[in-house]
Design a protein around this motif. Structure first.
Motif, mmCIF file in Angstrom:
data_model
loop_
_atom_site.group_PDB
_atom_site.id
_atom_site.type_symbol
_atom_site.label_atom_id
_atom_site.label_comp_id
_atom_site.label_asym_id
_atom_site.label_seq_id
_atom_site.Cartn_x
_atom_site.Cartn_y
_atom_site.Cartn_z
ATOM 1 N N ASP A 10 0.828 -1.204 0.000
ATOM 2 C CA ASP A 10 0.000 0.000 0.000
ATOM 3 C C ASP A 10 0.866 1.259 0.000
ATOM 4 O O ASP A 10 0.554 2.236 -0.671
ATOM 5 C CB ASP A 10 -0.924 0.012 1.220
ATOM 6 C CG ASP A 10 -1.936 -1.124 1.197
ATOM 7 O OD1 ASP A 10 -2.230 -1.649 0.093
ATOM 8 O OD2 ASP A 10 -2.424 -1.504 2.279
ATOM 9 N N VAL A 11 1.947 1.221 0.759
ATOM 10 C CA VAL A 11 2.872 2.358 0.789
ATOM 11 C C VAL A 11 3.542 2.533 -0.573
ATOM 12 O O VAL A 11 3.661 3.656 -1.079
ATOM 13 C CB VAL A 11 3.930 2.187 1.905
ATOM 14 C CG1 VAL A 11 4.962 3.298 1.842
ATOM 15 C CG2 VAL A 11 3.258 2.168 3.270
ATOM 16 N N LEU A 12 3.969 1.442 -1.183
ATOM 17 C CA LEU A 12 4.568 1.520 -2.518
ATOM 18 C C LEU A 12 3.598 2.140 -3.522
ATOM 19 O O LEU A 12 3.990 2.972 -4.340
ATOM 20 C CB LEU A 12 5.004 0.131 -2.997
ATOM 21 C CG LEU A 12 6.242 -0.461 -2.353
ATOM 22 C CD1 LEU A 12 6.411 -1.914 -2.760
ATOM 23 C CD2 LEU A 12 7.476 0.337 -2.710
ATOM 24 N N ALA A 13 2.331 1.746 -3.460
ATOM 25 C CA ALA A 13 1.330 2.264 -4.396
ATOM 26 C C ALA A 13 1.033 3.739 -4.154
ATOM 27 O O ALA A 13 0.911 4.515 -5.097
ATOM 28 C CB ALA A 13 0.045 1.440 -4.296
ATOM 29 N N SER A 14 0.946 4.153 -2.896
ATOM 30 C CA SER A 14 0.565 5.534 -2.604
ATOM 31 C C SER A 14 1.746 6.503 -2.604
ATOM 32 O O SER A 14 1.617 7.632 -3.049
ATOM 33 C CB SER A 14 -0.178 5.617 -1.268
ATOM 34 O OG SER A 14 0.677 5.274 -0.196
ATOM 35 N N GLU A 15 2.904 6.081 -2.123
ATOM 36 C CA GLU A 15 4.048 6.982 -1.991
ATOM 37 C C GLU A 15 5.079 6.820 -3.106
ATOM 38 O O GLU A 15 5.908 7.693 -3.314
ATOM 39 C CB GLU A 15 4.750 6.758 -0.642
ATOM 40 C CG GLU A 15 3.850 6.871 0.568
ATOM 41 C CD GLU A 15 3.248 8.250 0.742
ATOM 42 O OE1 GLU A 15 3.897 9.243 0.339
ATOM 43 O OE2 GLU A 15 2.115 8.340 1.248
ATOM 44 N N GLY A 16 5.077 5.672 -3.765
ATOM 45 C CA GLY A 16 6.038 5.423 -4.834
ATOM 46 C C GLY A 16 7.358 4.855 -4.346
ATOM 47 O O GLY A 16 8.248 4.584 -5.145
ATOM 48 N N PHE A 17 7.498 4.658 -3.050
ATOM 49 C CA PHE A 17 8.690 4.037 -2.478
ATOM 50 C C PHE A 17 8.387 3.620 -1.044
ATOM 51 O O PHE A 17 7.415 4.072 -0.446
ATOM 52 C CB PHE A 17 9.901 4.978 -2.508
ATOM 53 C CG PHE A 17 9.776 6.159 -1.585
ATOM 54 C CD1 PHE A 17 10.332 6.135 -0.305
ATOM 55 C CD2 PHE A 17 9.103 7.302 -1.982
ATOM 56 C CE1 PHE A 17 10.211 7.212 0.554
ATOM 57 C CE2 PHE A 17 8.982 8.387 -1.133
ATOM 58 C CZ PHE A 17 9.539 8.348 0.137
ATOM 59 N N TYR A 18 9.232 2.747 -0.500
ATOM 60 C CA TYR A 18 9.147 2.338 0.901
ATOM 61 C C TYR A 18 10.549 2.383 1.479
ATOM 62 O O TYR A 18 11.508 1.923 0.851
ATOM 63 C CB TYR A 18 8.593 0.912 1.032
ATOM 64 C CG TYR A 18 8.797 0.333 2.409
ATOM 65 C CD1 TYR A 18 7.975 0.703 3.464
ATOM 66 C CD2 TYR A 18 9.841 -0.551 2.668
ATOM 67 C CE1 TYR A 18 8.188 0.193 4.740
ATOM 68 C CE2 TYR A 18 10.053 -1.058 3.941
ATOM 69 C CZ TYR A 18 9.222 -0.678 4.968
ATOM 70 O OH TYR A 18 9.434 -1.162 6.230
ATOM 71 N N MET A 19 10.676 2.947 2.658
ATOM 72 C CA MET A 19 11.959 2.946 3.364
ATOM 73 C C MET A 19 11.747 2.322 4.734
ATOM 74 O O MET A 19 10.775 2.651 5.417
ATOM 75 C CB MET A 19 12.516 4.354 3.504
ATOM 76 C CG MET A 19 12.942 4.926 2.171
ATOM 77 S SD MET A 19 13.736 6.522 2.281
ATOM 78 C CE MET A 19 15.355 6.004 2.830
ATOM 79 N N GLY A 20 12.659 1.429 5.108
ATOM 80 C CA GLY A 20 12.570 0.785 6.404
ATOM 81 C C GLY A 20 13.762 -0.120 6.621
ATOM 82 O O GLY A 20 14.567 -0.350 5.713
ATOM 83 N N PRO A 21 13.883 -0.648 7.833
ATOM 84 C CA PRO A 21 15.023 -1.514 8.135
ATOM 85 C C PRO A 21 14.786 -2.953 7.675
ATOM 86 O O PRO A 21 13.682 -3.465 7.774
ATOM 87 C CB PRO A 21 15.093 -1.464 9.666
ATOM 88 C CG PRO A 21 13.666 -1.274 10.074
ATOM 89 C CD PRO A 21 13.056 -0.385 9.017
ATOM 90 N N PRO A 22 15.818 -3.605 7.165
ATOM 91 C CA PRO A 22 15.695 -5.032 6.883
ATOM 92 C C PRO A 22 15.725 -5.816 8.191
ATOM 93 O O PRO A 22 16.350 -5.378 9.158
ATOM 94 C CB PRO A 22 16.918 -5.340 6.035
ATOM 95 C CG PRO A 22 17.913 -4.306 6.413
ATOM 96 C CD PRO A 22 17.129 -3.083 6.797
ATOM 97 N N VAL A 23 15.045 -6.946 8.222
ATOM 98 C CA VAL A 23 15.009 -7.787 9.422
ATOM 99 C C VAL A 23 15.442 -9.188 9.023
ATOM 100 O O VAL A 23 14.834 -9.806 8.164
ATOM 101 C CB VAL A 23 13.595 -7.818 10.038
ATOM 102 C CG1 VAL A 23 13.561 -8.740 11.246
ATOM 103 C CG2 VAL A 23 13.146 -6.422 10.412
ATOM 104 N N GLY A 24 16.529 -9.667 9.609
ATOM 105 C CA GLY A 24 17.035 -10.990 9.303
ATOM 106 C C GLY A 24 18.437 -10.927 8.731
ATOM 107 O O GLY A 24 18.990 -9.853 8.522
ATOM 108 N N VAL A 25 19.002 -12.109 8.476
ATOM 109 C CA VAL A 25 20.397 -12.178 8.023
ATOM 110 C C VAL A 25 20.548 -12.789 6.637
ATOM 111 O O VAL A 25 21.660 -13.027 6.191
ATOM 112 C CB VAL A 25 21.267 -12.963 9.042
ATOM 113 C CG1 VAL A 25 21.313 -12.245 10.367
ATOM 114 C CG2 VAL A 25 20.773 -14.391 9.196
ATOM 115 N N SER A 26 19.452 -13.011 5.930
ATOM 116 C CA SER A 26 19.561 -13.691 4.640
ATOM 117 C C SER A 26 20.248 -12.855 3.567
ATOM 118 O O SER A 26 20.746 -13.403 2.593
ATOM 119 C CB SER A 26 18.183 -14.136 4.145
ATOM 120 O OG SER A 26 17.379 -13.016 3.849
ATOM 121 N N MET A 27 20.323 -11.541 3.720
ATOM 122 C CA MET A 27 21.010 -10.698 2.736
ATOM 123 C C MET A 27 22.320 -10.137 3.291
ATOM 124 O O MET A 27 22.911 -9.233 2.700
ATOM 125 C CB MET A 27 20.094 -9.556 2.280
ATOM 126 C CG MET A 27 19.015 -10.001 1.326
ATOM 127 S SD MET A 27 19.627 -10.765 -0.187
ATOM 128 C CE MET A 27 20.370 -9.375 -1.009
#
Length: 130
Positions: free
Chosen positions: A28-45
């Protein structure tokens, strides 16, 4: 690498279906704002993205992703951010072969399940472009 499941919303969505206290979904944020910013959670990347330390910037996926792009998609109720390592085609179904940088298992994700693509991230106040 999973992302925060939901993010707080400052206002209800345009449809009025959520209250100000309900979190908004990343799509929903991607659709309305055109981007999303936040912290990644986990160690897979890891080591590219550090668990709950870096801040990632994801934009909506448009067109076909290329090899080595980092895709955001849903796996059940969780968001996952992993790297595209190839493409596949099974009859009319086409998609991406995806794997986390710190993982060994390949996943086969249909194109329509991809929500966004990593465009960059911030580490210790420094922007790193993807």
């Amino acid at each position: 690498m999973t992302c925060e499941k939901d993010i707080p919303s400052a206002a209800p969505d345009a449809g009025g279906s959520s209250s100000p206290d309900e979190p908004r979904k990343i799509e929903d944020v991607l659709a309305s704002e055109g981007f999303y910013m936040g912290p990644p959670v986990g160690v897979s990347m890891w080591p590219m993205l550090r668990n709950r330390h870096d801040v990632m910037m994801v934009v909506p996926a448009e067109g076909e992703l290329r090899r080595y792009d980092v895709a955001l998609y849903r796996r059940g109720e969780k968001y996952v951010l992993h790297r595209v390592v190839g493409h596949y085609g099974k009859g009319s179904e086409k998609g991406y072969v995806i794997c986390g940088d710190n993982c060994v298992m390949l996943e086969y994700i249909p194109r329509e399940d991809v929500l966004g693509v990593l465009r960059g991230f911030y580490r210790d106040g420094r922007h790193i472009d993807c």
